[in-house]
Design an enzyme around this catalytic site. Structure first.
Site, short mmCIF file in Angstrom:
data_model
loop_
_atom_site.label_atom_id
_atom_site.label_comp_id
_atom_site.label_asym_id
_atom_site.label_seq_id
_atom_site.Cartn_x
_atom_site.Cartn_y
_atom_site.Cartn_z
N ASN A 1 13.87 10.22 4.17
CA ASN A 1 14.64 10.10 5.41
C ASN A 1 15.77 9.13 5.12
OD1 ASN A 1 15.63 9.69 7.95
ND2 ASN A 1 13.68 9.10 8.88
N ARG B 1 14.46 14.90 5.84
CA ARG B 1 14.73 14.96 7.28
C ARG B 1 16.24 15.04 7.47
NH1 ARG B 1 14.59 10.27 11.79
NH2 ARG B 1 14.81 11.67 13.55
N HIS C 1 14.15 14.98 17.72
CA HIS C 1 12.72 14.68 17.56
C HIS C 1 11.90 15.97 17.45
CE1 HIS C 1 13.33 10.65 19.90
NE2 HIS C 1 13.37 10.42 18.59
N ARG D 1 19.70 2.79 23.98
CA ARG D 1 20.54 3.87 24.54
C ARG D 1 20.26 4.06 26.02
NH1 ARG D 1 18.33 7.86 20.38
NH2 ARG D 1 18.92 6.84 18.45
N GLU E 1 5.66 12.67 11.67
CA GLU E 1 6.81 13.52 11.35
C GLU E 1 6.87 13.85 9.86
OE1 GLU E 1 9.05 10.65 14.00
OE2 GLU E 1 10.43 12.34 14.06
#
Ligand code: ADP
Length: 397
Positions: free
Chosen positions: A9, A90, A179, A240, A383
């Site tokens: 990643n 990813r 996601h 965020r 993940e």
């Protein structure tokens, strides 16, 4: 020999990695190189001999990957001996081109590059990781798994923004969602935990981490999700803002004299819990609230109310909900957030048993009372395992 995938990643200044044993799901090693291209880079490697930290000089992603290989050589396990069958990457944004994982070749690299305007903060780092891994692991198949792919099943009514028609065609303006690997994994794990066929189950997945998103999953397919063109839309997050009146940026440009990039940075990096309290970490906000901080109390109320708002929306989207699954750092660990997010929904068959909710553990578990119409679950996400499985499914099985 058991099959392993090295999952990478790569961000703009970091490289996270995890060696995954695909069939059992174990991770014999994982780690992180941070501050790529900056002074004071370090590599943290957790392997068979525990966790180690080394300072390293890494000017770029190639140096970072070489530091990772060195850490495997030094601290184990030896990559040459584990039965590495693929490298999984990813990739954040696959636009509307990728609904499945893809074997990486030159044309895929070019496609990810084409998508940079949609994800300027993420795709360039992901692409760097791919480029250097192709240089270093010349003999292994490499697979890109896109964060957006699972949401390509959204119907047009859910992904279309009501804006001038050519904006989608010319500029890619539509909802994509993110996601996806987590929502896909967690919805299937929820079905497995309930001993149900995923094709028959409707699940609302609440991925609450630093980034947070909700997805309505109908029979194993994503039919709506809270993030949009970018990961800024939807739930309140660590830094965020989530949903916002789209007129706010123009208003601020007029009244505060901010330019667009300042506003963009503020909404992405200085908003959410951080903006409301000064702390972006849910654990810290919960502590502040316990110490009587009113801003922290309001921030948690806003955070949980937004989650509940999406649960209500997705009840309407799905018509029938069998399960609600909480996952990621906050969803897996904060009993307070789980309880407050689903407060007051008893009449809809949704409730949380206080004792079950407070119990901790690493495995999937049910936190709703026996006999409740909707099973409320905590399902740890993974993940990297999902990326590894998808990679193996494509190049080996
Ligand atoms: P990322 O999106 O970076 O993968 P994670 O899924 O690791 O993030 O989630 C990070 C968030 O999880 C942080 O806000 C952290 O405060 C929160 N978190 C972790 N443990 C707890 C806990 N015990 N209680 C509340 N929040 C927690």
């Amino acid at each position: 020999m058991s099959r392993h995938v090295l999952v990478l990643n790569a961000g703009s200044s970091s490289l996270k990695y995890r060696l995954v044993e695909v069939d059992g799901g174990d991770a014999p090693a994982f780690g992180l190189v941070d501050r790529i291209g900056e002074p004071g880079s370090a590599i943290r490697h957790a392997g068979p001999s525990g966790e180690t930290w080394d300072t390293v000089t890494v000017d770029d992603h190639e140096d970072a990957l070489r530091a990772v290989l060195k850490a495997f050589d030094r601290h184990g396990p030896a990559l040459a001996d584990v039965g590495l069958v693929a490298i999984g990457h990813r990739v954040v944004h696959g636009g509307d081109r990728f609904a499945e994982p893809v074997v990486i070749d030159d044309s895929l690299e070019a496609a990810i590059e084409d998508l940079v305007p949609l994800a300027p903060l993420h795709n360039p780092g992901n692409l760097e990781g791919i480029r250097v891994a192709r240089k270093v692991f010349t003999d292994l198949p490499q697979v890109a798994v896109f964060d957006t792919a699972f949401h390509q099943s959204l119907p047009a009514r859910a992904y279309t923004y009501a804006v001038p028609r050519d904006w989608e065609k010319e500029h890619g303006v539509r909802r994509y969602g993110f996601h996806g690997t987590s929502h896909s994994y967690v919805s299937r794990e929820a079905a497995r935990h309930l001993d149900r066929d995923p094709a028959e189950l409707n699940v609302i997945v609440l991925h609450l981490g630093n980034g947070a998103s909700a997805t309505a999953v109908q029979g194993g397919r994503s039919v709506d999700t809270s993030m949009g063109l970018t990961p800024l839309q939807g739930l309140v997050m660590g830094t965020r803002c989530g949903d916002l009146d789209p007129a706010v940026p123009a208003h601020l440009a007029r009244t505060a004299g901010l330019d667009l990039s300042e506003i963009d940075t503020a909404l992405n990096r200085r908003s959410g819990l951080l903006g409301l309290t000064g702390a972006g970490d849910v654990r810290r906000v919960v502590e502040m609230r316990q110490d009587g901080d009113e801003a922290a109390d309001l921030a948690l109320a806003v955070y949980c109310y937004r989650v509940r708002w999406y649960v209500g929306a997705y009840l309407a989207v799905l018509g029938r909900v069998d399960a609600i699954a909480f996952t990621a750092g906050v969803g897996e660990n904060s009993a307070l957030v789980r309880a407050r997010s689903l407060e007051g929904l008893d009449a809809l068959g949704i409730s949380v048993d206080a004792r079950r909710n407070e119990a901790e553990g690493p495995d999937a578990r049910r936190i709703s009372p026996d006999g409740a119409a909707v099973d409320v679950l905590v399902v740890p996400t993974n993940e990297e395992l999902e990326i590894a499985r998808q990679a193996v499914g494509l190049v080996v099985d």
